[in-house]
Motif scaffolding. Sequence first.
Motif, PDB file in Angstrom:
ATOM      1  N   VAL A  49       0.856  -1.186   0.000  1.00 49.15           N
ATOM      2  CA  VAL A  49       0.000   0.000   0.000  1.00 49.15           C
ATOM      3  C   VAL A  49       0.893   1.238   0.000  1.00 49.15           C
ATOM      4  N   ASP A  50       0.901   1.928  -1.136  1.00 51.36           N
ATOM      5  CA  ASP A  50       1.714   3.140  -1.296  1.00 51.36           C
ATOM      6  C   ASP A  50       1.210   3.867  -2.534  1.00 51.36           C
ATOM      7  N   ASP A  51       1.175   5.184  -2.477  1.00 47.98           N
ATOM      8  CA  ASP A  51       0.685   5.941  -3.629  1.00 47.98           C
ATOM      9  C   ASP A  51       1.769   6.186  -4.683  1.00 47.98           C
ATOM     10  N   ILE A  52       3.000   5.769  -4.425  1.00 44.49           N
ATOM     11  CA  ILE A  52       4.103   5.967  -5.369  1.00 44.49           C
ATOM     12  C   ILE A  52       4.419   4.634  -6.057  1.00 44.49           C
ATOM     13  N   THR A  53       4.273   4.590  -7.366  1.00 42.35           N
ATOM     14  CA  THR A  53       4.501   3.369  -8.139  1.00 42.35           C
ATOM     15  C   THR A  53       5.922   2.853  -7.974  1.00 42.35           C
ATOM     16  N   PHE A  54       6.897   3.746  -7.922  1.00 40.72           N
ATOM     17  CA  PHE A  54       8.298   3.347  -7.761  1.00 40.72           C
ATOM     18  C   PHE A  54       8.481   2.512  -6.493  1.00 40.72           C
ATOM     19  N   ASN A  55       7.804   2.889  -5.412  1.00 38.94           N
ATOM     20  CA  ASN A  55       7.913   2.144  -4.153  1.00 38.94           C
ATOM     21  C   ASN A  55       7.340   0.732  -4.286  1.00 38.94           C
ATOM     22  N   HIS A  56       6.236   0.588  -5.036  1.00 37.44           N
ATOM     23  CA  HIS A  56       5.688  -0.758  -5.297  1.00 37.44           C
ATOM     24  C   HIS A  56       6.716  -1.608  -6.016  1.00 37.44           C
ATOM     25  N   THR A  57       7.352  -1.012  -7.016  1.00 37.82           N
ATOM     26  CA  THR A  57       8.321  -1.753  -7.831  1.00 37.82           C
ATOM     27  C   THR A  57       9.475  -2.257  -6.976  1.00 37.82           C
ATOM     28  N   ILE A  73      -1.932  -4.606  -4.813  1.00 38.52           N
ATOM     29  CA  ILE A  73      -1.260  -3.319  -4.643  1.00 38.52           C
ATOM     30  C   ILE A  73      -2.359  -2.280  -4.553  1.00 38.52           C
ATOM     31  N   ALA A  74      -2.287  -1.424  -3.548  1.00 40.09           N
ATOM     32  CA  ALA A  74      -3.263  -0.357  -3.380  1.00 40.09           C
ATOM     33  C   ALA A  74      -2.527   0.984  -3.359  1.00 40.09           C
ATOM     34  N   VAL A  75      -3.155   2.013  -3.936  1.00 37.41           N
ATOM     35  CA  VAL A  75      -2.497   3.321  -4.030  1.00 37.41           C
ATOM     36  C   VAL A  75      -2.999   4.321  -2.984  1.00 37.41           C
ATOM     37  N   MET A  99       2.484  -0.647   4.661  1.00 36.72           N
ATOM     38  CA  MET A  99       1.576   0.502   4.638  1.00 36.72           C
ATOM     39  C   MET A  99       2.359   1.810   4.700  1.00 36.72           C
ATOM     40  N   ASP A 100       2.223   2.624   3.655  1.00 38.73           N
ATOM     41  CA  ASP A 100       2.774   3.974   3.674  1.00 38.73           C
ATOM     42  C   ASP A 100       1.871   4.829   4.568  1.00 38.73           C
ATOM     43  N   LEU A 101       2.443   5.836   5.209  1.00 31.90           N
ATOM     44  CA  LEU A 101       1.629   6.703   6.065  1.00 31.90           C
ATOM     45  C   LEU A 101       0.957   7.822   5.289  1.00 31.90           C
ATOM     46  N   ASP A 102       1.707   8.481   4.432  1.00 35.76           N
ATOM     47  CA  ASP A 102       1.241   9.695   3.772  1.00 35.76           C
ATOM     48  C   ASP A 102       0.708   9.377   2.384  1.00 35.76           C
ATOM     49  N   MET A 103      -0.637   9.244   2.282  1.00 36.43           N
ATOM     50  CA  MET A 103      -1.283   8.925   1.006  1.00 36.43           C
ATOM     51  C   MET A 103      -2.549   9.766   0.867  1.00 36.43           C
ATOM     52  N   PRO A 104      -2.992   9.958  -0.378  1.00 33.55           N
ATOM     53  CA  PRO A 104      -4.244  10.694  -0.576  1.00 33.55           C
ATOM     54  C   PRO A 104      -5.463   9.832  -0.224  1.00 33.55           C
ATOM     55  N   ILE A 105      -6.595  10.462  -0.156  1.00 30.44           N
ATOM     56  CA  ILE A 105      -7.911   9.861   0.102  1.00 30.44           C
ATOM     57  C   ILE A 105      -8.016   9.308   1.525  1.00 30.44           C
ATOM     58  N   ARG A 152      -1.675  -0.072  16.085  1.00 25.16           N
ATOM     59  CA  ARG A 152      -1.165  -1.421  16.299  1.00 25.16           C
ATOM     60  C   ARG A 152      -0.427  -2.016  15.102  1.00 25.16           C
ATOM     61  N   ALA A 153       0.512  -1.283  14.567  1.00 27.91           N
ATOM     62  CA  ALA A 153       1.382  -1.860  13.550  1.00 27.91           C
ATOM     63  C   ALA A 153       2.393  -2.766  14.248  1.00 27.91           C
ATOM     64  N   ASN A 154       2.858  -3.792  13.547  1.00 23.97           N
ATOM     65  CA  ASN A 154       3.843  -4.706  14.125  1.00 23.97           C
ATOM     66  C   ASN A 154       5.251  -4.149  14.084  1.00 23.97           C
ATOM     67  N   ALA A 155       5.533  -3.334  13.076  1.00 21.11           N
ATOM     68  CA  ALA A 155       6.890  -2.820  12.918  1.00 21.11           C
ATOM     69  C   ALA A 155       6.850  -1.542  12.084  1.00 21.11           C
ATOM     70  N   PHE A 156       7.979  -0.876  12.053  1.00 19.96           N
ATOM     71  CA  PHE A 156       8.119   0.375  11.323  1.00 19.96           C
ATOM     72  C   PHE A 156       9.455   0.364  10.590  1.00 19.96           C
ATOM     73  N   LEU A 157       9.447   0.720   9.317  1.00 21.22           N
ATOM     74  CA  LEU A 157      10.682   0.860   8.549  1.00 21.22           C
ATOM     75  C   LEU A 157      10.733   2.247   7.937  1.00 21.22           C
ATOM     76  N   ARG A 158      11.906   2.843   7.990  1.00 25.85           N
ATOM     77  CA  ARG A 158      12.096   4.149   7.354  1.00 25.85           C
ATOM     78  C   ARG A 158      12.548   3.960   5.917  1.00 25.85           C
ATOM     79  N   LYS A 159      11.986   4.793   5.027  1.00 23.80           N
ATOM     80  CA  LYS A 159      12.411   4.801   3.624  1.00 23.80           C
ATOM     81  C   LYS A 159      13.748   5.523   3.521  1.00 23.80           C
ATOM     82  N   PRO A 160      14.592   5.160   2.619  1.00 21.64           N
ATOM     83  CA  PRO A 160      14.466   4.066   1.675  1.00 21.64           C
ATOM     84  C   PRO A 160      14.727   2.729   2.365  1.00 21.64           C
ATOM     85  N   VAL A 161      13.933   1.738   2.028  1.00 22.87           N
ATOM     86  CA  VAL A 161      14.019   0.412   2.626  1.00 22.87           C
ATOM     87  C   VAL A 161      14.967  -0.448   1.796  1.00 22.87           C
TER      88      VAL A 161
END
Length: 177
Positions: A49-57, A73-75, A99-105, A152-161
């Motif tokens: 789940v991320d609004d940036i296609t590059f991150n999905h890739t 994949i959800a945007v 799950m990305d935090l900053d997304m539209p909608i 209640r997320a299980n973990a957190f990763l900072r970009k770039p992963v």
Amino acid sequence: KGEIRAYSKENEGSCFIFCIPVEVVHERTHDFEVLKEKISKKKLTSMLVDDITFNHTILRGFFDQLCIGVLDIAVNGLEACQKYAQRITKRDRPHIITMDLDMPIMDGKEATRKIRQLEVDNNLEPCFLFIISGNCTESEFNDCLDKSGKIRANAFLRKPVSIEDLVRTLGSHLVDL
């Protein structure tokens, strides 16, 4: 010896691309390779789940290396909640959600709350959900991991992963998957 490009459209924004030559050094430890092998044997599935296609890739490439199937994949968060609810109905929901935090909608916090509520409403064990963000404050970071809170997320990763970050995170929770 690099290259810089810029593209801009009025009222739409700008895109800056830079390429630099670097030497790639792989220093993977035996532990990393063992964890990677254990993860790949689990036959896990995921939703990105991320609004940036590059991150999905990037994430899809990492998951492919780990033999983790990408079901959806959800945007944005709303699309993620809808797809997760459909997967619950079909009884083939993913083991892992990134799950990305900053997304539209709908942002990642709200989507995570709703996904966790879907799990409660359907009496399901929670999937392994981790937040991936590049511009998160320390308080947001703590909110995401607060098991007594609503996210209640299980973990957190900072970009770039990196794949090493992903393997370490999944490896530390391998018992839960």
